[in-house]
Design an enzyme around this catalytic site. Structure first.
Site, PDB file in Angstrom:
ATOM      1  N   SER A 165       4.672   1.138   7.566  1.00 41.98           N
ATOM      2  CA  SER A 165       4.362   1.971   7.414  1.00 41.98           C
ATOM      3  C   SER A 165       3.669   3.183   8.530  1.00 41.98           C
ATOM      4  CB  SER A 165       3.487   2.310   5.797  1.00 41.98           C
ATOM      5  OG  SER A 165       3.868   1.280   5.008  1.00 41.98           O
ATOM      6  N   HIS A 172       8.980  -3.797   3.320  1.00 39.55           N
ATOM      7  CA  HIS A 172       9.458  -4.346   1.701  1.00 39.55           C
ATOM      8  C   HIS A 172       9.971  -4.175   0.891  1.00 39.55           C
ATOM      9  CE1 HIS A 172       5.899  -1.152   3.211  1.00 39.55           C
ATOM     10  NE2 HIS A 172       4.900  -1.849   2.900  1.00 39.55           N
ATOM     11  N   HIS A 217       8.978   0.463   3.152  1.00 42.53           N
ATOM     12  CA  HIS A 217       9.992   0.753   4.403  1.00 42.53           C
ATOM     13  C   HIS A 217      11.129  -0.331   4.417  1.00 42.53           C
ATOM     14  CE1 HIS A 217       7.336  -2.342   6.152  1.00 42.53           C
ATOM     15  NE2 HIS A 217       7.178  -1.352   6.184  1.00 42.53           N
ATOM     16  N   MET A 242       0.996  -1.111   0.179  1.00 40.78           N
ATOM     17  CA  MET A 242       0.022  -0.225  -0.195  1.00 40.78           C
ATOM     18  C   MET A 242       1.258   0.993   0.467  1.00 40.78           C
ATOM     19  SD  MET A 242      -3.668  -0.709   1.759  1.00 40.78           S
ATOM     20  CE  MET A 242      -2.438  -0.386   3.831  1.00 40.78           C
TER      21      MET A 242
HETATM   22  O1  PAF Z   1      -0.029  -5.502   3.600  1.00 44.61           O
HETATM   23  C1  PAF Z   1      -0.180  -5.166   2.396  1.00 44.61           C
HETATM   24  O2  PAF Z   1       0.454  -3.849   2.686  1.00 44.61           O
HETATM   25  C2  PAF Z   1      -1.535  -5.062   2.607  1.00 44.61           C
HETATM   26  O3  PAF Z   1      -3.033  -5.444   2.500  1.00 44.61           O
HETATM   27  C3  PAF Z   1      -1.776  -5.881   0.515  1.00 44.61           C
HETATM   28  C4  PAF Z   1      -1.357  -7.103   0.774  1.00 44.61           C
HETATM   29  C5  PAF Z   1      -1.344  -4.809  -0.241  1.00 44.61           C
HETATM   30  C6  PAF Z   1      -3.422  -5.731   0.513  1.00 44.61           C
HETATM   31  O4  PAF Z   1      -4.171  -4.035   0.158  1.00 44.61           O
END
Ligand code: PAF
Length: 295
Positions: free
Chosen positions: A188, A37, A34, A30
């Site tokens: 985040s 990810h 950071h 989303m």
């Molecule tokens: O973990 C997340 O950031 C969200 O739940 C995802 C998997 C991108 C779905 O919107």
């Protein structure tokens, strides 16, 4: 090289078409990227030929409108970070692209998998939102491998169930929770903590670590393990929304930890709900590393 940004499923499919046979890795996010990810992107980069990262703040998985409105949106910075970590394509669709007028389908994962822990607090609609958007993203990207962080352990279990139930041809990989030096799980939402709240938040991993220490010393009773977490939080003036020990596979409550279990906690610190978890496996010592801690 900067990753190419695509906004529509049609553009995404066209960009991926020549590379499909080589293997596609996918990191759904989303945004507000950071290190957690980026470590998923780096793993995808090492394991697959083409790496796609999606940025979509999915409105259907937020309960509180205020949380959705306050969710950080930092696309330019995200694209730069994702590119440096090895993403080839950034899929950043609009809400209309994902949920066009007339959209009427929900993917819902049932049972304890989504009724406990976060499902009990945020309602099943949260996981309906997650399952629906992840299903749509997987259908759009059609990756060979998809990468998730273990911090959202219940999300990983629900996504695995959905992928198995729908027969989606993708391998779901969960990578260990990425943590700051004091043990706080990266999220985040941490960006919304004031310096004092950020300091207080470090009690959460310490509380989990205290339960891990007790587990390493032989404690197997879920209530007493949970009490260790509660005691550490209470000493800092914090109270958990929940502390639960559940089976790591089906998320059902356990009477005693005799096989892999998940110790999960949710705590509100200032404006932010922090969630975190550790896996307790008899015979395995995998304690959270906390800088400055000597034992
Ligand atoms: O973990 C997340 O950031 C969200 O739940 C995802 C998997 C991108 C779905 O919107």
């Amino acid at each position: 090289m900067s990753a190419r940004i695509v906004r529509t499923v049609a553009e995404l499919r066209a960009a991926l078409a020549p590379h499909r046979a080589d293997g596609v890795g996918f990191v759904p996010t989303m945004g507000a990227l950071h290190e957690g990810h980026l470590s998923l992107v780096r793993t995808a980069r090492a394991e697959t030929a083409v790496v796609v990262l999606s940025i979509f703040v999915n409105p259907t998985q937020f309960g509180e409108a205020a949380d959705l409105a306050a969710y950080p949106r930092t696309e330019d910075e995200d694209v730069a970070l994702a590119s440096a970590a090895g993403a080839d394509l950034v899929f950043a669709p609009s809400v209309d692209e994902m949920y066009p007028t007339g959209f009427a389908t929900t993917v819902s994962v049932g049972g304890a998998l989504t009724a406990t822990l976060e499902g009990a607090v945020r309602g099943r609609s949260h996981f309906d939102g997650v399952a629906t958007v992840v299903a749509k993203l997987l259908v759009a990207v059609q990756p060979d491998r998809a990468y998730f962080g273990a911090k959202d352990a219940q999300q990983v279990v629900a996504v695995r169930r959905m992928v198995a139930d729908l027969g989606l041809p993708v391998a779901v990989h969960a990578l260990p929770t990425s943590r700051d030096a004091d043990g706080l799980a990266r999220s985040s939402r941490n960006a919304r903590l004031s310096p004092a709240e950020r300091e207080l938040a470090s009690v959460v991993p310490r509380a989990l670590r205290r339960a891990q220490d007790a587990f390493a010393d032989g404690l197997r009773d879920p209530r007493r393990l949970g009490a260790e977490v509660d005691a550490e939080l209470a000493a800092a003036g914090l109270a958990a929304e929940y502390v639960e020990v559940v089976d790591a596979d089906d998320l059902e409550p356990v009477d005693r930890v005799i096989r892999a279990a998940l110790l999960a906690v949710a705590v509100r610190v200032g404006p932010v709900r922090l969630i975190d978890n550790v896996t307790l496996v008899p015979g395995v010592d995998d304690r959270i590393s906390i800088e400055g801690r000597t034992s």
